[in-house]
Design an enzyme around this catalytic site. Sequence first.
Site, short mmCIF file in Angstrom:
data_model
loop_
_atom_site.label_atom_id
_atom_site.label_comp_id
_atom_site.label_asym_id
_atom_site.label_seq_id
_atom_site.Cartn_x
_atom_site.Cartn_y
_atom_site.Cartn_z
N ASP A 1 -13.17 6.54 3.89
CA ASP A 1 -12.00 6.35 4.73
C ASP A 1 -11.13 7.60 4.79
O ASP A 1 -10.52 7.88 5.81
CB ASP A 1 -11.17 5.16 4.22
N ASP A 2 -11.07 8.37 3.70
CA ASP A 2 -10.26 9.60 3.71
C ASP A 2 -10.82 10.60 4.70
O ASP A 2 -10.06 11.33 5.36
CB ASP A 2 -10.24 10.22 2.31
N ASN B 1 0.58 11.72 2.37
CA ASN B 1 1.22 10.64 1.61
C ASN B 1 1.34 11.03 0.14
O ASN B 1 0.57 11.86 -0.33
CB ASN B 1 0.38 9.36 1.72
N TYR C 1 0.84 -1.19 0.00
CA TYR C 1 0.00 0.00 0.00
C TYR C 1 0.88 1.24 0.00
O TYR C 1 1.93 1.27 -0.64
CB TYR C 1 -1.01 -0.05 1.17
N LYS D 1 -6.21 -1.56 -0.85
CA LYS D 1 -6.99 -1.37 0.36
C LYS D 1 -7.67 -2.68 0.77
O LYS D 1 -7.68 -3.06 1.95
CB LYS D 1 -8.06 -0.30 0.13
N GLU E 1 -13.26 5.88 -1.60
CA GLU E 1 -11.81 6.07 -1.45
C GLU E 1 -11.26 7.03 -2.52
O GLU E 1 -11.52 6.85 -3.72
CB GLU E 1 -11.09 4.73 -1.55
N ASP E 2 -10.50 8.02 -2.08
CA ASP E 2 -9.75 8.91 -2.97
C ASP E 2 -10.63 9.65 -3.98
O ASP E 2 -10.29 9.77 -5.17
CB ASP E 2 -8.63 8.15 -3.69
N ARG F 1 -8.37 11.77 -6.98
CA ARG F 1 -7.46 12.33 -5.98
C ARG F 1 -6.73 11.19 -5.29
O ARG F 1 -7.01 10.86 -4.15
CB ARG F 1 -8.24 13.18 -4.98
#
Length: 553
Positions: A257-258, A407, A91, A163, A234-235, A145
């Site tokens: 999750d972000d 990150n 990851y 993930k 996610e993202d 993103r």
Amino acid sequence: MPTGYELLTDRYRNKGTAFTHAERDHYGLHGLLPPAIEDLELQLERVAFEESLKPDDLERHVFLRALQERNSVLFYAYLRREVERLLPIVYTPTVGLACQQWSKIYRREHGLYLSWPLRDRADELLDAVVGNEEIDAIVVTDGERVLGLGDLGAGGMGIPIGKLALYTSVGGIDPARTLPVVLDAGTDNEQLLSDPLYLGWRHRRVRGAEYDDLVDRFVDAVRRKFPHVLLQWEDFAQVNAHRLLARHRDRICSFNDDIQGTAVITAAAVAAGLGIAEVPVEELRVVVVGAGSAGTGIAGQLAAMLETAGLAPIDARRRCWLVDRDGLLHSKLAGLQAFQEPFVHEWNAVAGWDPDDAGHIGLEAVVRRVRPHALIGVTGQPGLFTEAVIRAMAEGVERPIVLPLSNPTPRAEAIPADVVRWTDGNALVGTGSPFAPVVYEGVEHQITQVNNVYVFPGVGLGAIAVRAQRVTDSMLTAAATAIGELASAAATSGPVRLLPPVDAAHQVARHVAVAVARCAVQEGAAILEGTGSIEDLVEGAVWEPEYDHTVPT
């Protein structure tokens, strides 16, 4: 059950050289495999040897992904054994490099690609990818993103695959019952659009109602086929992340999750830091740099923690100062988003904080005035936490909690060694990507990885175990509290660190899962089956990477 070559290409059933003689007879595998029969341990030795030959982390990532596609049990057994070392390879940060190169290193199909032109065939495509299999967990992205790397289009598929690998290796969720998804709404990345090898829909991103139509059709198809599935967003870009979560979280059991996972683990790290510094939670003052989805989510979770400690909601929010590209969020700033409004401070209260002519109040000025216990960065802007900012923070509190969380590694707001040095060794440092311990004046300082891997596998396992109908704020707060309990125990039983070591993540996941499942049941947000305890239900939902050598009769 497939047989022969078809069985050997089934990632979830293939055992390779571990098929027994009886199994080779039954499934027609003689001649397709070398004659030696090996156990899982011997296969793991070969995997370790092969991995050792790879020259860099991206090559290791590609090797491990190929293993994942070939033999799930072997891949997850290896990942479980080496999770702390392999986490940054499987990851973040290495997955970011893999996403950037996705179209060039593509090997084999995995997951669902739902592009905008095929949106009206969402049910058909879902059936084609999944067939009659049951799915417990889906991670979906639109690739706009990805980490701190921006719009990677269809290359974002590496994120849901990675993930879900952690959902399984840490949370124990059966990999055959997971599905990674990319909603391909196009890309605005010029480099990808002009790359002849790009594998995504070669079109600029659709927006507005057209984009929402793609997402709606996907969610509707999933609800029809898998009404009890857990869906993780996610993202997604800031402009869509909060909006999609609000639009769908009560229609399907889902969380972002972000926004929420990052908030939970950051709150747990801050709470642990306060405990180490012997500062009561209700006294917390925090500056969050980056007022997008992640930043406001963190502030919201910290405010909830302060409310739990006894503060009124408005007072809890006032203990959080958010700084964005135009400085501190205050009522005189133009263009503020609705999700930022709860954390906007009145101009009259901050007008004397050295604003520039445009009314912008910079980070250093905010730190000097607030004297925060915790400074959190989610900006993707390296070097933003300057020596002046960190020294100003250290002047205000004895044990600064400094969390440059962006990150991948080159995007971190500060280098831990600098933070430790600028605070004379007093800082408690946590980062989004892994960093080696820092030795300062003969003392080794642990740099905690404030990683969502402590959160989402346990939330997912808990929700799946009791068939939760939604992921509520209370369930997420229960997760933060559970992690905080383990973090406090870890801080008093070994080297000073904000969270337990990463190699204990699977134990954390079980603890979090029980807390989340119990909260879901108490809130009436779960469909209980059977009469076992919550602990038994959680353990019963856990998949282990082991071979089953039972031959059908």
